[in-house]
Design a protein around this motif. Structure first.
Motif, PDB file in Angstrom:
ATOM      1  N   GLU A  71       0.837  -1.194   0.000  1.00  0.00           N
ATOM      2  CA  GLU A  71       0.000   0.000   0.000  1.00  0.00           C
ATOM      3  C   GLU A  71       0.878   1.254   0.000  1.00  0.00           C
ATOM      4  O   GLU A  71       2.086   1.192   0.237  1.00  0.00           O
ATOM      5  CB  GLU A  71      -0.903   0.005   1.235  1.00  0.00           C
ATOM      6  N   ARG A  72       0.243   2.376  -0.261  1.00  0.00           N
ATOM      7  CA  ARG A  72       0.926   3.677  -0.180  1.00  0.00           C
ATOM      8  C   ARG A  72       0.195   4.561   0.813  1.00  0.00           C
ATOM      9  O   ARG A  72      -0.954   4.925   0.544  1.00  0.00           O
ATOM     10  CB  ARG A  72       0.995   4.337  -1.557  1.00  0.00           C
ATOM     11  N   PRO A  73       0.802   4.904   1.934  1.00  0.00           N
ATOM     12  CA  PRO A  73       2.132   4.467   2.387  1.00  0.00           C
ATOM     13  C   PRO A  73       2.131   2.998   2.793  1.00  0.00           C
ATOM     14  O   PRO A  73       1.085   2.398   3.001  1.00  0.00           O
ATOM     15  CB  PRO A  73       2.401   5.384   3.588  1.00  0.00           C
TER      16      PRO A  73
ATOM     17  N   SER B  51       9.740   8.921  -4.018  1.00  0.00           N
ATOM     18  CA  SER B  51       8.293   9.025  -3.853  1.00  0.00           C
ATOM     19  C   SER B  51       7.883   9.261  -2.404  1.00  0.00           C
ATOM     20  O   SER B  51       6.734   9.606  -2.127  1.00  0.00           O
ATOM     21  CB  SER B  51       7.612   7.750  -4.364  1.00  0.00           C
ATOM     22  N   SER B  52       8.802   9.072  -1.465  1.00  0.00           N
ATOM     23  CA  SER B  52       8.472   9.231  -0.050  1.00  0.00           C
ATOM     24  C   SER B  52       8.203  10.688   0.306  1.00  0.00           C
ATOM     25  O   SER B  52       8.980  11.576  -0.040  1.00  0.00           O
ATOM     26  CB  SER B  52       9.605   8.701   0.832  1.00  0.00           C
TER      27      SER B  52
ATOM     28  N   ASP C 262       2.648   8.682   0.830  1.00  0.00           N
ATOM     29  CA  ASP C 262       3.552   7.610   0.439  1.00  0.00           C
ATOM     30  C   ASP C 262       4.819   7.684   1.276  1.00  0.00           C
ATOM     31  O   ASP C 262       5.266   8.780   1.639  1.00  0.00           O
ATOM     32  CB  ASP C 262       3.913   7.747  -1.049  1.00  0.00           C
ATOM     33  N   ASP C 263       5.381   6.522   1.597  1.00  0.00           N
ATOM     34  CA  ASP C 263       6.666   6.514   2.313  1.00  0.00           C
ATOM     35  C   ASP C 263       7.781   5.875   1.484  1.00  0.00           C
ATOM     36  O   ASP C 263       8.888   5.697   1.972  1.00  0.00           O
ATOM     37  CB  ASP C 263       6.544   5.822   3.671  1.00  0.00           C
TER      38      ASP C 263
ATOM     39  N   ASP D 135       6.705   1.017  -1.448  1.00  0.00           N
ATOM     40  CA  ASP D 135       6.208   0.316  -2.633  1.00  0.00           C
ATOM     41  C   ASP D 135       7.228   0.366  -3.763  1.00  0.00           C
ATOM     42  O   ASP D 135       7.617  -0.669  -4.321  1.00  0.00           O
ATOM     43  CB  ASP D 135       4.884   0.939  -3.076  1.00  0.00           C
ATOM     44  N   CYS D 136       7.686   1.553  -4.103  1.00  0.00           N
ATOM     45  CA  CYS D 136       8.658   1.678  -5.201  1.00  0.00           C
ATOM     46  C   CYS D 136       9.973   0.991  -4.858  1.00  0.00           C
ATOM     47  O   CYS D 136      10.638   0.452  -5.734  1.00  0.00           O
ATOM     48  CB  CYS D 136       8.900   3.148  -5.514  1.00  0.00           C
TER      49      CYS D 136
END
Length: 216
Positions: free
Chosen positions: A4-6, A78-79, A134-135, A138-139
């Protein structure tokens, strides 16, 4: 498995499984030349643990801290953690065995995107506010978390190009039961002998190679 995001602690597989997948990828990226020169990009294993750095927007470290204890930390662009207002304490609730000196230095130099720790069979992290989008987990970790994606990455690896070889190596790595003979057979079609030997040594250092049977 999706992240998930985050990210959530339950998005990550058991630390031992994550180590096996990451260490296998690091070993397959090893060559005799890289082994002697050291590494600073891609996936690799050093004295501090497993590393990943794309020399651009993401870097990660995954390290053991005694039996059943692991820490995963790093950053993807992305965080939004370090930019969030009000500030998020990424170390809130962390156990006393975390490498706080290192983590404080990274945080103070704006290089840290998130921190997860594993103990008593479960992952945890600091609490996040609902406003965080987002943290970076995921990426950073998605190809290692999803087994089908991991198989795709391995099968498309320059030196393998075979889903069968990828599955054999991944299955053995996850069980900590890769045999030297099976590994060398899987690598033989495309690895030079000296590079295949470097891969085997990397697997041995990371604990994925099964112990050889005693001589009779």
């Amino acid at each position: 498995m999706a992240i998930e995001r985050p990210g959530r602690p339950e998005d990550l597989p058991a630390a031992e499984l994550l180590w096996a997948r990451w260490a296998l990828l690091a070993a397959l990226e090893t060559t005799a030349a890289k082994e002697s020169a050291g590494r600073d990009s891609g996936h690799w294993l050093d004295e501090d643990g497993l590393r990943y750095d794309d020399c651009g927007c993401t870097w990660w470290t995954f390290a053991p801290f005694g039996p059943g204890r692991w820490v995963l930390y790093g950053e993807d662009e992305s965080s939004g953690v370090k930019w969030h207002e009000p500030a998020i304490d990424m170390l809130a609730g962390g156990p006393d065995w975390l490498p706080y000196e290192t983590l404080h230095e990274l945080r103070e130099s704006w290089q840290l995107g998130c921190v997860y720790w594993y103990e008593d069979g479960a992952w945890a992290r600091a609490p996040y506010p609902d406003t965080l989008g987002d943290d970076g987990l995921d990426c950073g970790m998605s190809e290692l978390v999803d087994r089908d994606r991991m198989l795709f990455v391995l099968a498309d690896f320059d030196h393998l190009r075979s889903r069968e070889a990828a599955a054999l190596l991944l299955d053995g790595a996850e069980r900590r039961a890769l045999s030297r003979d099976e590994t060398e057979t899987a690598l033989a079609p495309a690895y030079a002998p000296e590079d295949a030997a470097a891969v085997v040594r990397a697997l041995e250092r990371s604990g994925l190679l099964a112990a050889a049977a005693p001589a009779v």
